[in-house]
Design a protein around this motif. Structure first.
Motif, PDB file in Angstrom:
ATOM      1  N   ARG A 110       0.768  -1.236   0.000  1.00 36.31           N
ATOM      2  CA  ARG A 110       0.000   0.000   0.000  1.00 36.31           C
ATOM      3  C   ARG A 110       0.798   1.285   0.000  1.00 36.31           C
ATOM      4  O   ARG A 110       0.350   2.325  -0.464  1.00 36.31           O
ATOM      5  CB  ARG A 110      -0.945   0.014   1.222  1.00 36.31           C
ATOM      6  CG  ARG A 110      -2.222  -0.722   0.965  1.00 36.31           C
ATOM      7  CD  ARG A 110      -2.723  -0.275  -0.363  1.00 36.31           C
ATOM      8  NE  ARG A 110      -3.503  -1.279  -1.027  1.00 36.31           N
ATOM      9  CZ  ARG A 110      -4.796  -1.416  -0.880  1.00 36.31           C
ATOM     10  NH1 ARG A 110      -5.449  -0.612  -0.079  1.00 36.31           N
ATOM     11  NH2 ARG A 110      -5.439  -2.343  -1.536  1.00 36.31           N
ATOM     12  N   ARG A 180      -7.654   0.277  -4.100  1.00 41.83           N
ATOM     13  CA  ARG A 180      -7.033   1.408  -3.459  1.00 41.83           C
ATOM     14  C   ARG A 180      -8.021   2.552  -3.214  1.00 41.83           C
ATOM     15  O   ARG A 180      -7.823   3.367  -2.322  1.00 41.83           O
ATOM     16  CB  ARG A 180      -5.981   1.958  -4.423  1.00 41.83           C
ATOM     17  CG  ARG A 180      -4.642   2.147  -3.885  1.00 41.83           C
ATOM     18  CD  ARG A 180      -3.741   2.371  -5.091  1.00 41.83           C
ATOM     19  NE  ARG A 180      -2.452   1.766  -4.856  1.00 41.83           N
ATOM     20  CZ  ARG A 180      -1.520   2.344  -4.101  1.00 41.83           C
ATOM     21  NH1 ARG A 180      -1.747   3.496  -3.539  1.00 41.83           N
ATOM     22  NH2 ARG A 180      -0.376   1.762  -3.935  1.00 41.83           N
ATOM     23  N   SER A 181      -9.064   2.608  -4.072  1.00 39.21           N
ATOM     24  CA  SER A 181      -9.976   3.748  -3.994  1.00 39.21           C
ATOM     25  C   SER A 181     -10.615   3.837  -2.609  1.00 39.21           C
ATOM     26  O   SER A 181     -10.912   4.925  -2.118  1.00 39.21           O
ATOM     27  CB  SER A 181     -11.058   3.627  -5.064  1.00 39.21           C
ATOM     28  OG  SER A 181     -11.614   2.332  -5.014  1.00 39.21           O
ATOM     29  N   ASP A 183      -9.150   3.179   0.259  1.00 40.69           N
ATOM     30  CA  ASP A 183      -8.193   3.888   1.113  1.00 40.69           C
ATOM     31  C   ASP A 183      -8.280   5.381   0.867  1.00 40.69           C
ATOM     32  O   ASP A 183      -8.347   6.188   1.790  1.00 40.69           O
ATOM     33  CB  ASP A 183      -6.753   3.479   0.779  1.00 40.69           C
ATOM     34  CG  ASP A 183      -6.473   2.046   1.105  1.00 40.69           C
ATOM     35  OD1 ASP A 183      -7.431   1.256   1.064  1.00 40.69           O
ATOM     36  OD2 ASP A 183      -5.305   1.729   1.394  1.00 40.69           O
ATOM     37  N   GLU A 184      -8.270   5.720  -0.436  1.00 43.89           N
ATOM     38  CA  GLU A 184      -8.199   7.137  -0.760  1.00 43.89           C
ATOM     39  C   GLU A 184      -9.426   7.881  -0.287  1.00 43.89           C
ATOM     40  O   GLU A 184      -9.328   8.984   0.246  1.00 43.89           O
ATOM     41  CB  GLU A 184      -7.997   7.305  -2.272  1.00 43.89           C
ATOM     42  CG  GLU A 184      -6.525   7.274  -2.634  1.00 43.89           C
ATOM     43  CD  GLU A 184      -6.251   6.668  -3.997  1.00 43.89           C
ATOM     44  OE1 GLU A 184      -7.159   6.726  -4.859  1.00 43.89           O
ATOM     45  OE2 GLU A 184      -5.133   6.133  -4.180  1.00 43.89           O
ATOM     46  N   ALA A 185     -10.591   7.250  -0.443  1.00 39.88           N
ATOM     47  CA  ALA A 185     -11.829   7.884   0.031  1.00 39.88           C
ATOM     48  C   ALA A 185     -11.745   8.170   1.523  1.00 39.88           C
ATOM     49  O   ALA A 185     -12.068   9.273   1.990  1.00 39.88           O
ATOM     50  CB  ALA A 185     -13.022   6.973  -0.255  1.00 39.88           C
ATOM     51  N   ARG A 187      -9.027   8.485   3.295  1.00 42.42           N
ATOM     52  CA  ARG A 187      -7.990   9.482   3.567  1.00 42.42           C
ATOM     53  C   ARG A 187      -8.542  10.881   3.341  1.00 42.42           C
ATOM     54  O   ARG A 187      -8.229  11.804   4.101  1.00 42.42           O
ATOM     55  CB  ARG A 187      -6.788   9.261   2.651  1.00 42.42           C
ATOM     56  CG  ARG A 187      -6.096   7.947   2.863  1.00 42.42           C
ATOM     57  CD  ARG A 187      -4.982   8.031   3.865  1.00 42.42           C
ATOM     58  NE  ARG A 187      -3.859   8.807   3.359  1.00 42.42           N
ATOM     59  CZ  ARG A 187      -3.061   9.520   4.134  1.00 42.42           C
ATOM     60  NH1 ARG A 187      -3.279   9.557   5.425  1.00 42.42           N
ATOM     61  NH2 ARG A 187      -2.048  10.203   3.619  1.00 42.42           N
ATOM     62  N   ILE A 188      -9.381  11.027   2.293  1.00 42.58           N
ATOM     63  CA  ILE A 188      -9.966  12.332   2.022  1.00 42.58           C
ATOM     64  C   ILE A 188     -10.868  12.746   3.176  1.00 42.58           C
ATOM     65  O   ILE A 188     -10.907  13.911   3.582  1.00 42.58           O
ATOM     66  CB  ILE A 188     -10.747  12.298   0.681  1.00 42.58           C
ATOM     67  CG1 ILE A 188      -9.736  12.175  -0.473  1.00 42.58           C
ATOM     68  CG2 ILE A 188     -11.597  13.545   0.507  1.00 42.58           C
ATOM     69  CD1 ILE A 188     -10.351  11.862  -1.796  1.00 42.58           C
ATOM     70  N   ARG A 193      -3.417   6.971   8.137  1.00 40.92           N
ATOM     71  CA  ARG A 193      -3.034   5.691   7.551  1.00 40.92           C
ATOM     72  C   ARG A 193      -3.352   4.531   8.498  1.00 40.92           C
ATOM     73  O   ARG A 193      -3.816   3.483   8.088  1.00 40.92           O
ATOM     74  CB  ARG A 193      -1.534   5.681   7.265  1.00 40.92           C
ATOM     75  CG  ARG A 193      -1.164   6.495   6.064  1.00 40.92           C
ATOM     76  CD  ARG A 193      -1.059   5.578   4.878  1.00 40.92           C
ATOM     77  NE  ARG A 193      -0.631   6.313   3.704  1.00 40.92           N
ATOM     78  CZ  ARG A 193      -0.916   5.919   2.476  1.00 40.92           C
ATOM     79  NH1 ARG A 193      -1.626   4.824   2.289  1.00 40.92           N
ATOM     80  NH2 ARG A 193      -0.499   6.601   1.446  1.00 40.92           N
ATOM     81  N   VAL A 196      -6.977   3.758   8.490  1.00 34.81           N
ATOM     82  CA  VAL A 196      -7.351   3.041   7.263  1.00 34.81           C
ATOM     83  C   VAL A 196      -7.056   1.560   7.426  1.00 34.81           C
ATOM     84  O   VAL A 196      -7.879   0.696   7.121  1.00 34.81           O
ATOM     85  CB  VAL A 196      -6.591   3.606   6.040  1.00 34.81           C
ATOM     86  CG1 VAL A 196      -6.825   2.728   4.827  1.00 34.81           C
ATOM     87  CG2 VAL A 196      -7.014   5.019   5.759  1.00 34.81           C
TER      88      VAL A 196
ATOM     89  N   GLU B 164       1.455   9.663   7.541  1.00 37.31           N
ATOM     90  CA  GLU B 164       2.216   9.498   6.293  1.00 37.31           C
ATOM     91  C   GLU B 164       3.522   8.743   6.496  1.00 37.31           C
ATOM     92  O   GLU B 164       4.045   8.153   5.574  1.00 37.31           O
ATOM     93  CB  GLU B 164       2.407  10.835   5.550  1.00 37.31           C
ATOM     94  CG  GLU B 164       3.203  11.886   6.229  1.00 37.31           C
ATOM     95  CD  GLU B 164       2.291  12.840   7.008  1.00 37.31           C
ATOM     96  OE1 GLU B 164       2.715  13.933   7.296  1.00 37.31           O
ATOM     97  OE2 GLU B 164       1.136  12.471   7.338  1.00 37.31           O
TER      98      GLU B 164
END
Lengths: 293, 477
Positions: A110, A180-181, A183-185, A187-188, A193, A196, B164
């Motif tokens: 990831r 991955r989408s 995770d990104e959703a 994160r937004i 991390r 997630v 991060e």
């Protein structure tokens, strides 16, 4: 008419083909199962503890099983102790092993960071050395702390788990397929991390977690090279594999062969039941791992 | 293909030196252009961080430097000095006239000298890396402050470790394990290959020392007074033969079995599969040791054959090297087919059915379909798996050792310094016997381990470049 005959010919051909296949499958099943039938028969033999040239016991008895669970005056058969050792090692190391593998594989799948590729290459190269060679150093160090010989349980746990990260491939393959989408959703929406991982990815990773625990739990039962080296001939520090091999060496064979058979049955039953129960996850892991390499 | 690899190698060397060059010039320019705070940080690590308010980072640097200097002065330098000789004084027995006994006077221990010297070297490398990082952080801080931005606070630093910089947190434990229990021992053993460490030169009563390339020369020269070179070449040969047969017999027969079970019209698919999977579930060491005993001189197989009147005297399967070799391959098929059947079943289901459809229309018979669709597809998808299982078989300790440790007679030509080997031994089982026997020969074990690495890495590089999934990536997309 001729069409019909051709059709009949095809059908006959498939029937013959299928019959041949059935014969092969039945023969295979016999070959694959017969050793296990034999070991059960031999474990009940009462008249002779060594090897004899016939299968059906002349005298059926539980003596071989009883011998496993009572104190042996010669200390050759310490099956209870070996079983306990192996069980503790398997239970503890499967948890630590799984934790380490999940950390490594999730990170490598990831996250993108400097040195990621280099890290993967280094692990690949390290994997080309025979792992056993590390034992010469580790044995000397562990023996200084007393984690060899009779006290080999913590030593073996350490050895089975320390370089667990090297086996990250199968579960990285799994994490690669989780979109991955997601995770990104998250994160937004402001998730870190770590959040997630714990709230989104891990709940979806149940199959791979079970696969890892299962294989890590089964490994110490089958490992031989490390266990034998660490136990170093001390019966109290052996795992079942090493202890049982000890029973059928040249000097012990005639006195303990049937004990070995009984021990084999006792070891195999719980492991086999556990495996059949979680078979689905194992099959998924094995096939996934082979395809992704 | 080959040219690009060698070019890549040259480029990576160039890149390496270039990277070192930029690092060095960065260190110099940072010193020239930096403020006094930065310059002091060259001597006192973490000074810049502390002055600029990053207390945690600064303290970590400072403590690391203090510990490093203290360690080097007290013990580190001593270990490095002794590394050249690996010790001069072995343990001695000295007569004590007062008590009328002999007592041991502790001397050097070559093993621990080498180990601690190695740790010290790694500590030095870590220190250089930390020093460089300290300078880099000073430069970055100056740049940020120059632009009027704020530096990260300690609280932010800590928070980044779950965000991060989360990878650092996750990898900390696994990588420590690998460095301590894989990297260090392997480097140590590579050093051992250049010493004379064995049961006689145990590093305690008799010290061991550097011998240069002698161990490698012995391995390859025929006249070293032993059969070492002969034994090595022959065991290596059998290892490769075994790995080849063990891998490919399992692979093809596993596919065939999977195809048979999956064929349309075959009933009870679950049962056939279940019977094979059952044999995976039973711990391998039980089945291997038991099957090995089945074939022994007074085992069930011989008993059965005699009772049937087929033979008069028991066949000594394990005493005859040809029988033994064939037998380990056959038993390995028995062990391996269930795994391959599982893997092949999973993959076969993914082969696009229209490929077969059009092949049937073109009049291809089942064998042709297998040859031009199934097999290429399988090879394409499982190329990397084949490679890993080939390497796994080179190091397949369990199958060989558990099957043969009880009965196989050793080959008299394979006797090396008191340890013997048999015709079925692989390099890895030989290595095990060398390190566990009465005459543990650690230097030879280290050399063999290096040779195994050379063989495995060569095979990997060659076959990786030949692999179809590497060449024509889009064949089956």
């Amino acid at each position: 008419m001729s069409d019909n005959r051709k059709h009949m010919g095809m059908k006959a051909k498939t029937t013959i083909g299928n019959t041949v296949i059935y014969i092969i499958l039945v023969l295979m099943s016999i070959i694959w199962l017969i050793p296990f039938v034999c070991i059960v028969f031999e474990s009940f033999r009462g008249e002779n503890t060594g090897q004899v040239g016939y299968l059906i016991p002349k005298q059926w008895s539980w003596a071989n099983y009883k011998a496993l669970f009572v104190e042996d005056p010669d200390k050759t058969v310490q099956f209870m102790l070996w079983y306990k050792n192996t069980f503790i090692i398997a239970a503890v190391s499967s948890l630590i092993h799984t934790f380490i593998v999940l950390c490594t594989s999730y990170t490598l799948s990831r996250m993108r960071f400097r040195g990621r590729k280099a890290l993967m290459n280094i692990m690949l190269v390290l994997g080309m050395f025979p792992g056993f060679i590390t034992m010469i150093v580790l044995y000397t160090i562990l023996s200084k702390i007393g984690w060899t010989g009779a006290g080999s349980v913590p030593g073996l746990i350490l050895i089975y788990t320390a370089s667990a990260a090297m086996g990250y491939y199968v579960s990285k393959g799994f994490f690669d397929t989780v979109p991955r989408s997601l995770d990104e959703a998250a994160r937004i929406d402001g998730a870190t991390r770590a959040q997630v991982l714990f709230r989104i990815t891990l709940p979806m990773a149940k199959p791979i977690v079970i696969y890892q625990i299962l294989t890590a739990f089964m490994a110490p039962w089958g490992d031989f090279i490390f266990a034998k080296y660490i136990a170093h001939g001390t019966s109290a520090g052996m795992t079942v594999a090493v202890g049982m091999q000890n029973l059928i060496t040249k000097s012990n064979n005639s006195a303990h062969y049937t004990h070995f058979c009984a021990a084999g049955v006792v070891v195999a039953i719980p492991i086999t039941v556990l495996f059949m129960f979680l078979q689905k996850y194992y099959v998924e892991g094995v096939t996934g791992g082979a395809v992704k390499g | 293909m080959k040219r690009t690899t060698s070019n890549n190698k040259k480029n990576s060397f160039k890149q390496f030196f270039k990277a070192v060059g930029t690092e060095l010039s960065d260190i110099v320019t940072t010193f020239k252009n930096g403020s006094w705070i930065t310059r002091v940080s060259y001597l006192i690590m973490g000074f810049g961080n502390l002055v600029r308010g990053q207390i945690l980072r600064g303290l970590l640097f400072l403590i690391f430097e203090a510990v490093f200097i203290a360690y080097m002065i007290t013990t580190g330098v001593g270990w490095l000095q002794k590394m050249g000789t690996l010790g001069t004084e072995a343990v001695k027995r000295v007569y004590d006239p007062i008590y009328d006994v002999y007592v041991n006077v502790e001397g050097d221990n070559s093993f621990f000298i080498l180990l601690y010297a190695l740790l010290t070297i790694i500590f030095c490398i870590a220190f250089i890396w930390a020093w460089r990082e300290n300078i880099r952080q000073n430069r970055i801080s100056e740049e940020l402050l120059g632009k009027g931005k704020k530096l990260t606070t300690t609280r932010q630093d800590l928070k980044a470790l779950v965000d991060e910089k989360f990878y650092k947190t996750l990898l900390a434990l696994p990588m420590t394990g690998i460095v301590v229990f894989m990297v260090l021992p392997i480097i140590f053993m590579i050093f051992i290959a250049f010493t004379n460490y064995d049961a006689e030169h145990n590093g305690y009563t008799v010290l061991f020392s550097w011998v240069g390339l002698d161990n490698f020369k012995n391995l390859f020269s025929a006249s070293s007074g032993s059969n070492l070179g002969y034994t090595f070449v022959h065991i290596l040969g059998w290892t490769l033969v075994w790995a080849f047969f063990a891998t490919f017999t399992n692979y093809f027969l596993g596919i065939v079995v999977a195809l048979m079970i999956n064929k349309k019209g075959i009933k009870l698919k679950k049962m056939w599969r279940g019977i094979l999977v059952l044999t995976i579930a039973i711990p391998q060491f039980v089945s291997l040791m038991y099957v090995s005993k089945l074939f022994s001189k007074n085992g069930l197989i011989n008993g059965f054959l005699i009772n049937m009147g087929l033979i008069d005297w028991p066949i000594e399967f394990w005493q005859n090297s040809t029988y033994a070799r064939i037998l380990v391959i056959l038993i390995n098929i028995w062990i391996g087919i269930p795994y391959l059947m599982l893997i092949a079943t999973g993959i076969l289901m993914n082969i696009p059915q229209d490929l077969y459809e059009s092949a049937r229309i073109d009049g291809a018979n089942p064998f042709q379909q297998f040859k031009s669709i199934t097999l290429p597809y399988m090879l394409f998808v499982t190329g990397p798996y084949l490679l890993t299982s080939f390497i796994g078989n080179i190091n397949n300790f369990n199958v060989i050792y558990l099957l043969t440790s009880g009965g196989v007679v050793s080959n008299p030509k394979y006797t090396v310094f008191g340890t013997s080997a048999s015709d079925t031994d692989l390099l890895i089982t030989w290595l095990f016997n060398i390190t566990t026997g009465a005459t543990s020969d650690y230097k030879l074990a280290a050399v063999i381990a290096i040779m195994i690495f050379v063989v495995v890495s060569t095979i990997s590089v060659i076959s990786y470049n030949l692999m179809p999934s590497n060449k024509n990536e889009e064949d089956f997309q």
